[in-house]
Design an enzyme around this catalytic site. Sequence first.
Site, PDB file in Angstrom:
ATOM      1  CB  SER A   1      34.198  79.950  77.687  1.00 45.77           C
ATOM      2  OG  SER A   1      34.115  79.653  79.063  1.00 45.77           O
TER       3      SER A   1
ATOM      4  CE1 TYR B   1      32.295  74.854  76.893  1.00 44.32           C
ATOM      5  CE2 TYR B   1      33.633  76.021  78.519  1.00 44.32           C
ATOM      6  CZ  TYR B   1      32.561  75.996  77.632  1.00 44.32           C
ATOM      7  OH  TYR B   1      31.769  77.116  77.494  1.00 44.32           O
TER       8      TYR B   1
END
Length: 281
Positions: free
Chosen positions: A147, A160
């Site tokens: 990501s 995250y």
Amino acid sequence: MSHPAIVKDNVAVITGGASGIGFAAAIAFARAEMKVCIADVDETRLAEAATKLSSVTVAANVMTLAVDVGKVESMTELERAVRERFGGTDILMNNAGIQPGSTLFGEPDNWQRIIDVNMWGIINGSRIFAPNMIARGRCGLIINTGSKQGITTPPGDPAYNVSKAGVKAFTEALQHELRNTKDCRVTAHLLIPGFVFTGLTAKGRTEKPASAWTPEQTVDFMLARLEGGDFYILCPDNDVPRALDEKRMLWAVGDIVENRPPLSRWHPDYADAFKKFVEAE
């Protein structure tokens, strides 16, 4: 021409394969007449995905398995089951991921689950599948879904960010190991999606925002860049030029080089400096 691992009768395994980017990849591999195994924690979605996959390929080329990627024994069973059914794996796409949200001092169980799925799932998959993939002596791919948040680490979802930063570091180390392994024809790649409209990112929305890509667009881009030999597959967004992504990433590294406060991009004292940096030619 596609990547030499993406050919008829080769075997692709995709975790988190019942929806989103994973399912779009499964469809693309199935259309290339590959044998496809989709692994997911949700058995209902697996069954629905298998039915859809069987509409683009023969049912004998489709396999599903309910898997918890954070557990070594579950991933070990997946690898064994694929070898028994299809003879081995040529493409492993470690794609399973969750983003329930997190706070720095929030519930430890939430942190544990995010890191188990997003980071340990990729570590487990790579470590368990890679040895037998190498032993096949064929061109192979290990694609790990990271990501942009694992690179720029914006405030707001620390668990995250930590998990995806770990994915980046691990995948870099994996590719270094693979390229220094004698007779190895397997390569690792880091998929870095932008804003993709999936169940993970929908957050209650039923229509795709104009700024988002579809999972299919993301997979098309991934396949093109795999053919081009990219390790870092940095996907653009509809409303964010690649140049801006690059500036954000360079600024993040610059915090260390310039000895700025961490996450200075969001520090009021550096707002003007960041704006000038982005606007500079």
